[in-house]
Motif scaffolding. Structure first.
Motif, PDB file in Angstrom:
ATOM      1  N   GLN A 357       0.843  -1.185   0.000  1.00 23.07           N
ATOM      2  CA  GLN A 357       0.000   0.000   0.000  1.00 23.07           C
ATOM      3  C   GLN A 357       0.883   1.241   0.000  1.00 23.07           C
ATOM      4  OE1 GLN A 357      -2.101  -0.936   3.553  1.00 23.07           O
ATOM      5  NE2 GLN A 357      -0.614   0.014   4.919  1.00 23.07           N
ATOM      6  N   ASP A 358       0.292   2.358  -0.345  1.00 29.34           N
ATOM      7  CA  ASP A 358       1.036   3.611  -0.316  1.00 29.34           C
ATOM      8  C   ASP A 358       1.406   3.948   1.123  1.00 29.34           C
ATOM      9  OD1 ASP A 358       0.833   3.864  -3.018  1.00 29.34           O
ATOM     10  OD2 ASP A 358      -1.017   5.043  -2.929  1.00 29.34           O
ATOM     11  N   VAL A 359       2.603   4.457   1.296  1.00 30.99           N
ATOM     12  CA  VAL A 359       3.099   4.747   2.636  1.00 30.99           C
ATOM     13  C   VAL A 359       3.148   6.254   2.848  1.00 30.99           C
ATOM     14  CG1 VAL A 359       5.059   4.507   4.203  1.00 30.99           C
ATOM     15  CG2 VAL A 359       4.437   2.646   2.668  1.00 30.99           C
ATOM     16  N   VAL A 360       2.514   6.694   3.908  1.00 31.17           N
ATOM     17  CA  VAL A 360       2.601   8.087   4.325  1.00 31.17           C
ATOM     18  C   VAL A 360       2.842   8.091   5.825  1.00 31.17           C
ATOM     19  CG1 VAL A 360       1.133   8.994   2.489  1.00 31.17           C
ATOM     20  CG2 VAL A 360       0.092   8.195   4.617  1.00 31.17           C
ATOM     21  N   ALA A 361       3.566   9.061   6.305  1.00 30.80           N
ATOM     22  CA  ALA A 361       3.884   9.180   7.730  1.00 30.80           C
ATOM     23  C   ALA A 361       4.459   7.875   8.239  1.00 30.80           C
ATOM     24  CB  ALA A 361       2.629   9.605   8.503  1.00 30.80           C
ATOM     25  N   ASP A 362       3.809   7.289   9.246  1.00 33.90           N
ATOM     26  CA  ASP A 362       4.334   6.069   9.860  1.00 33.90           C
ATOM     27  C   ASP A 362       3.593   4.821   9.389  1.00 33.90           C
ATOM     28  OD1 ASP A 362       6.196   7.478  11.330  1.00 33.90           O
ATOM     29  OD2 ASP A 362       4.776   7.854  12.964  1.00 33.90           O
ATOM     30  N   THR A 363       2.865   4.899   8.303  1.00 34.98           N
ATOM     31  CA  THR A 363       2.135   3.733   7.796  1.00 34.98           C
ATOM     32  C   THR A 363       3.109   2.667   7.303  1.00 34.98           C
ATOM     33  OG1 THR A 363       0.355   5.189   7.087  1.00 34.98           O
ATOM     34  CG2 THR A 363       0.381   2.961   6.177  1.00 34.98           C
ATOM     35  N   ASP A 364       2.820   1.414   7.617  1.00 28.01           N
ATOM     36  CA  ASP A 364       3.680   0.310   7.165  1.00 28.01           C
ATOM     37  C   ASP A 364       3.637   0.198   5.652  1.00 28.01           C
ATOM     38  OD1 ASP A 364       4.421  -0.363   9.720  1.00 28.01           O
ATOM     39  OD2 ASP A 364       2.789  -1.818   9.980  1.00 28.01           O
ATOM     40  N   LEU A 365       4.697  -0.376   5.101  1.00 25.71           N
ATOM     41  CA  LEU A 365       4.799  -0.558   3.650  1.00 25.71           C
ATOM     42  C   LEU A 365       3.730  -1.500   3.111  1.00 25.71           C
ATOM     43  CD1 LEU A 365       6.343  -0.096   0.995  1.00 25.71           C
ATOM     44  CD2 LEU A 365       7.790  -2.042   1.616  1.00 25.71           C
ATOM     45  N   GLY A 366       3.388  -2.485   3.884  1.00 20.39           N
ATOM     46  CA  GLY A 366       2.399  -3.447   3.426  1.00 20.39           C
ATOM     47  C   GLY A 366       1.979  -4.356   4.557  1.00 20.39           C
ATOM     48  N   VAL A 367       1.127  -5.297   4.223  1.00 20.03           N
ATOM     49  CA  VAL A 367       0.614  -6.268   5.182  1.00 20.03           C
ATOM     50  C   VAL A 367       0.991  -7.661   4.701  1.00 20.03           C
ATOM     51  CG1 VAL A 367      -1.448  -7.240   6.275  1.00 20.03           C
ATOM     52  CG2 VAL A 367      -1.303  -4.769   5.834  1.00 20.03           C
ATOM     53  N   VAL A 368       1.525  -8.465   5.587  1.00 20.90           N
ATOM     54  CA  VAL A 368       1.887  -9.833   5.230  1.00 20.90           C
ATOM     55  C   VAL A 368       0.619 -10.682   5.129  1.00 20.90           C
ATOM     56  CG1 VAL A 368       3.166 -11.897   5.924  1.00 20.90           C
ATOM     57  CG2 VAL A 368       4.117  -9.622   6.354  1.00 20.90           C
ATOM     58  N   LEU A 369       0.449 -11.354   3.997  1.00 18.83           N
ATOM     59  CA  LEU A 369      -0.692 -12.233   3.789  1.00 18.83           C
ATOM     60  C   LEU A 369      -0.271 -13.659   4.129  1.00 18.83           C
ATOM     61  CD1 LEU A 369      -1.859 -10.825   0.325  1.00 18.83           C
ATOM     62  CD2 LEU A 369      -2.515 -10.067   2.612  1.00 18.83           C
ATOM     63  N   GLN A 370      -0.785 -14.170   5.237  1.00 21.85           N
ATOM     64  CA  GLN A 370      -0.372 -15.488   5.694  1.00 21.85           C
ATOM     65  C   GLN A 370      -1.336 -16.586   5.270  1.00 21.85           C
ATOM     66  OE1 GLN A 370       1.328 -15.777   9.625  1.00 21.85           O
ATOM     67  NE2 GLN A 370       1.238 -13.562   9.874  1.00 21.85           N
ATOM     68  N   GLU A 371      -2.446 -16.240   4.666  1.00 22.34           N
ATOM     69  CA  GLU A 371      -3.386 -17.216   4.126  1.00 22.34           C
ATOM     70  C   GLU A 371      -3.709 -16.821   2.695  1.00 22.34           C
ATOM     71  OE1 GLU A 371      -6.830 -17.883   6.490  1.00 22.34           O
ATOM     72  OE2 GLU A 371      -5.727 -17.841   8.376  1.00 22.34           O
ATOM     73  N   GLU A 372      -3.901 -17.840   1.862  1.00 16.23           N
ATOM     74  CA  GLU A 372      -4.205 -17.559   0.460  1.00 16.23           C
ATOM     75  C   GLU A 372      -5.712 -17.331   0.297  1.00 16.23           C
ATOM     76  OE1 GLU A 372      -2.926 -19.169  -3.919  1.00 16.23           O
ATOM     77  OE2 GLU A 372      -3.100 -20.620  -2.299  1.00 16.23           O
ATOM     78  N   LYS A 373      -6.081 -16.075   0.092  1.00 18.80           N
ATOM     79  CA  LYS A 373      -7.468 -15.712  -0.166  1.00 18.80           C
ATOM     80  C   LYS A 373      -7.523 -14.854  -1.417  1.00 18.80           C
ATOM     81  CE  LYS A 373      -8.925 -15.851   4.683  1.00 18.80           C
ATOM     82  NZ  LYS A 373      -9.554 -15.094   5.799  1.00 18.80           N
ATOM     83  N   TRP A 374      -8.628 -14.946  -2.110  1.00 14.44           N
ATOM     84  CA  TRP A 374      -8.787 -14.213  -3.368  1.00 14.44           C
ATOM     85  C   TRP A 374     -10.008 -13.302  -3.294  1.00 14.44           C
ATOM     86  CZ3 TRP A 374      -5.341 -15.034  -7.452  1.00 14.44           C
ATOM     87  CH2 TRP A 374      -4.487 -16.129  -7.319  1.00 14.44           C
ATOM     88  N   GLN A 375      -9.907 -12.201  -4.026  1.00 21.15           N
ATOM     89  CA  GLN A 375     -11.062 -11.328  -4.182  1.00 21.15           C
ATOM     90  C   GLN A 375     -11.055 -10.750  -5.595  1.00 21.15           C
ATOM     91  OE1 GLN A 375     -10.802  -8.053  -1.430  1.00 21.15           O
ATOM     92  NE2 GLN A 375      -9.551  -6.804  -2.802  1.00 21.15           N
ATOM     93  N   LEU A 376     -12.222 -10.334  -6.031  1.00 27.03           N
ATOM     94  CA  LEU A 376     -12.356  -9.765  -7.366  1.00 27.03           C
ATOM     95  C   LEU A 376     -11.687  -8.398  -7.412  1.00 27.03           C
ATOM     96  CD1 LEU A 376     -13.616 -10.116 -10.195  1.00 27.03           C
ATOM     97  CD2 LEU A 376     -15.637  -8.901  -9.329  1.00 27.03           C
ATOM     98  N   LYS A 377     -10.723  -8.260  -8.286  1.00 31.78           N
ATOM     99  CA  LYS A 377     -10.014  -6.994  -8.446  1.00 31.78           C
ATOM    100  C   LYS A 377     -10.625  -6.169  -9.569  1.00 31.78           C
ATOM    101  CE  LYS A 377      -5.415  -5.283  -9.784  1.00 31.78           C
ATOM    102  NZ  LYS A 377      -4.030  -5.699 -10.144  1.00 31.78           N
ATOM    103  N   GLU A 378     -10.992  -6.824 -10.647  1.00 30.41           N
ATOM    104  CA  GLU A 378     -11.521  -6.126 -11.829  1.00 30.41           C
ATOM    105  C   GLU A 378     -12.436  -7.060 -12.592  1.00 30.41           C
ATOM    106  OE1 GLU A 378     -11.800  -2.638 -13.792  1.00 30.41           O
ATOM    107  OE2 GLU A 378      -9.965  -2.866 -12.618  1.00 30.41           O
ATOM    108  N   GLU A 379     -13.502  -6.540 -13.137  1.00 35.66           N
ATOM    109  CA  GLU A 379     -14.383  -7.301 -14.018  1.00 35.66           C
ATOM    110  C   GLU A 379     -14.776  -6.404 -15.187  1.00 35.66           C
ATOM    111  OE1 GLU A 379     -18.603  -9.847 -14.033  1.00 35.66           O
ATOM    112  OE2 GLU A 379     -17.992  -8.702 -12.257  1.00 35.66           O
ATOM    113  N   PHE A 380     -14.650  -6.940 -16.384  1.00 32.84           N
ATOM    114  CA  PHE A 380     -15.045  -6.151 -17.549  1.00 32.84           C
ATOM    115  C   PHE A 380     -15.704  -7.047 -18.583  1.00 32.84           C
ATOM    116  CE2 PHE A 380     -10.646  -7.427 -18.342  1.00 32.84           C
ATOM    117  CZ  PHE A 380     -10.695  -7.930 -19.644  1.00 32.84           C
TER     118      PHE A 380
END
Length: 636
Positions: A357-380
């Motif tokens: 994710q975008d980092v501003v101030a003290d926000t972490d660079l990202g989140v570790v994904l420890q389980e494989e889950k899927w979601q719809l990102k784009e549909e066209f």
């Protein structure tokens, strides 16, 4: 020359099979522990004296199993007659060839050629009297263990082997053993049967009959162990794959983190390092867990193999009386299978990713994904005849820049979209008659199956050439009908011909590598190429994998909650896992996840209409064609 060779052979066999593991010399009065390991009686007496205060049991120096000391002392442990007989026979053979390996030997510590009188067990060499005195004076060797060769020769007993003589009863020494009491599990003579085993609860049989039953029971137990060995292989393979997949996912997650780091290097370099370390740490912890389970499984099978090997050797070499005498111990050791369980891989722990994710101030660079889950990102896409609309979308492929190519069998078109679903261009009847599958090469060429031909286009859909996989283009087989197509990183191409029931493997220029006939090839788009061929059978709900020579790797039923589902398309991820689009009866469609061995892992996504072709984008997203739309799924 022959005499020297004979001596060498006798020496090798003696050291490998007839030497006590404690004193490293040939067995003298060997006794058998409950674990079926054998040791000299004198060595056991010295060992138990060092195991105070528990003098009523003895720990095996090899496997650490505990054996209770009989009331009569260590003398009451079973004798290992066959080892004693073999040691004596080797001694005889050595004397016959004119020399012995243990009797007369020279000192190995000096060059004076003096006769050895002792053997240093720590130096593993014979020494003379002079060297022995120096051994005891020198600080570095004075604590070495010394065995007296003369004493061991003097103590060596005569042959204890019984040959073909029937053994005598220990209680009635003038009586021959003739029965085996099933109740007491001991050998007995006629007097024992009359006095000690005469009551109704005693069931006894003749020695020969008891031996037949004994051998049969052992064979059945060993046969069941073969199944355990197969279970171990499945568990071990699943753990190996899980560890490999974990490494790949860790590497990809670290790569994604690094890419994000480069975008905002000035602000987030330190946080990037922390997050990367966290991913690596989780990966290492899980890998250690997999390794522990795998090691535990391997230790169990190694322990079981040792017991089986020991029992097998005993069954082959010992005589009937001795085997029956040892039956309680043998059968007790074979009970290990009741507790022999192999732990399978927890597949959910083999995935690790990162959501940046975008980092501003003290926000972490990202989140570790420890389980494989899927979601719809784009549909066209939607149903229609206009540009970018679909009538019956089927095959899909992705180029290195993320562009998505889709075939539509109803519109007879090949369409090109951006990674976000914006329509770019298409080609239709001018070049295509009935397009089905589509695949992309590593250099961004698009391969489309079109009835009896494979047509090749560049990234802008410019026509390059066509190939006829069935045979010469000038004489195309009338039965040929090309459906699924797949390629690998080496630009090898696999084409499924549902008309001729074959899969042909080609180089990029169309030259044939091999042809694999298979009656299970049907109308499905599903075919993959990843060092092996994998395809699905729609009508019989099968997922099938073969080698390039046509040998079966697996052939599994595709089902969900006990009900068969219809496979339509498939693809691989970078770890070799298989993703299959399926159609459920009156319930729409889903995408399922399988291991490289064809084992169902779980659902990826549900609620689709009728998913067909699917592929992975360079970003790691899963692109699924669903009749009238294209769905882009991302891990979250």
């Amino acid at each position: 020359m022959a005499e020297a060779a004979a001596k060498s052979v006798l020496g090798t066999i003696s050291q490998g099979h007839h030497e006590c593991p404690i004193c490293c010399c040939r067995f003298i009065d060997p006794k058998v522990l409950d674990c079926l390991h054998s040791y000299c009686l004198n060595c056991l007496e010295e060992l138990i004296s060092s195991q105070q205060p528990k003098a009523d049991e003895i720990h095996c120096p090899v496997c650490r199993r505990v054996t209770a000391v009989p009331d009569t002392g260590l003398q009451g442990l079973p004798n290992c007659y066959f080892l004693s007989s073999l040691v004596d026979e080797f001694n005889k053979q050595e004397r016959l060839i004119g020399g012995t390996l243990d009797d007369t030997c020279t000192c190995e510590q000096c060059d004076e050629g003096l006769e050895a009188v002792s053997r240093c067990l720590d130096c593993d060499g014979n020494i003379c009297q002079k060297c022995l005195e120096m051994h005891r004076k020198m600080k570095c060797t004075k604590k070495h263990r010394i065995a007296n060769l003369d004493q061991r020769r003097a103590e060596m007993p005569p042959t204890v082997g019984r040959g073909n003589d029937t053994p005598k009863c220990n209680k009635h020494t003038n009586q021959e053993i003739c029965i085996y009491c099933q109740t007491c599990k001991i050998l007995a003579c006629a007097k024992c049967a009359a006095f000690d085993h005469r009551t109704a609860e005693h069931e006894y049989r003749e020695v020969a009959d008891a031996m037949l039953s004994y051998r049969r029971d052992v064979r059945e137990i060993l046969k069941r162990f073969d199944k355990r060995r197969e279970e171990f292989k499945v568990a071990d393979d699943s753990l190996t794959h899980a560890r490999n997949r974990l490494r790949i996912k860790v590497a990809r997650a670290c790569k994604d983190i690094t890419s994000k780091e480069e975008e905002e290097i000035a602000k987030i370099q330190n946080k990037s390092r922390l997050l990367r370390d966290k991913v690596t740490q989780i990966g290492e912890e899980r890998d250690r867990r997999f390794e522990e389970v795998q090691k535990s499984n391997r230790d169990k099978i190694e322990w079981a193999e040792q017991i089986v090997a020991t029992v097998s050797d005993l069954m082959q070499q010992a005589d009937d009386f001795e085997l029956l005498d040892l039956k309680p111990k043998v059968m007790h050791n074979l009970e290990f299978q009741e507790e022999l369980e192999f732990e399978q891989a927890q597949q959910e722990l083999s995935f690790i990713g990162v959501k940046c994710q975008d980092v501003v101030a003290d926000t972490d660079l990202g989140v570790v994904l420890q389980e494989e889950k899927w979601q719809l990102k784009e549909e066209f896409g939607e149903k229609g005849d206009d540009d970018g609309q679909f009538q019956f979308a089927g095959g899909v492929a992705c180029l290195s820049n993320g562009d998505i190519a889709v075939t539509d069998t109803a519109k007879k078109q090949l369409m090109m979209f951006t990674s976000t679903g914006e329509f770019k261009t298409s080609i239709g009847l001018d070049w295509l008659n009935n397009p089905w599958g589509v695949a992309a090469t590593s250099d961004d060429l698009l391969l489309v199956t079109d009835e009896k031909y494979v047509k090749v286009f560049d990234f802008s859909l410019g026509f390059i050439r066509q190939l006829a996989p069935s045979q010469n283009e000038e004489d195309v087989d009338t039965d040929s009908w090309l459906a699924g197509i797949a390629g690998d990183q080496e630009n090898q191409i696999a084409v499924a011909d549902i008309g001729r029931k074959v899969i042909s493997l080609h180089n990029l220029d169309g030259s044939l590598i091999t042809t694999i006939p298979n009656d299970m090839i049907d109308t499905s788009w599903a075919i993959g190429l990843n060092e092996r061929l994998i395809f699905a059978n729609f009508f019989e709900s099968k997922l099938i994998c073969t080698t390039y020579t046509g040998d079966k790797v697996f052939n599994v039923n595709i089902s969900l909650d006990g009900e068969r589902v219809r496979p339509l398309g498939l693809c691989y991820d970078d770890a070799g896992d298989i993703y299959v689009s399926v159609c459920l009866q009156d319930k729409g469609g889903e995408v399922h996840h399988y291991s490289p061995a064809g084992v169902f892992i779980g659902r990826v996504v549900g609620g689709l209409v009728c998913p067909r072709g699917l592929t992975f984008a360079p970003s790691g997203d899963l692109v699924v064609v669903d009749v009238f739309s294209v769905n882009i799924l991302q891990r979250v």
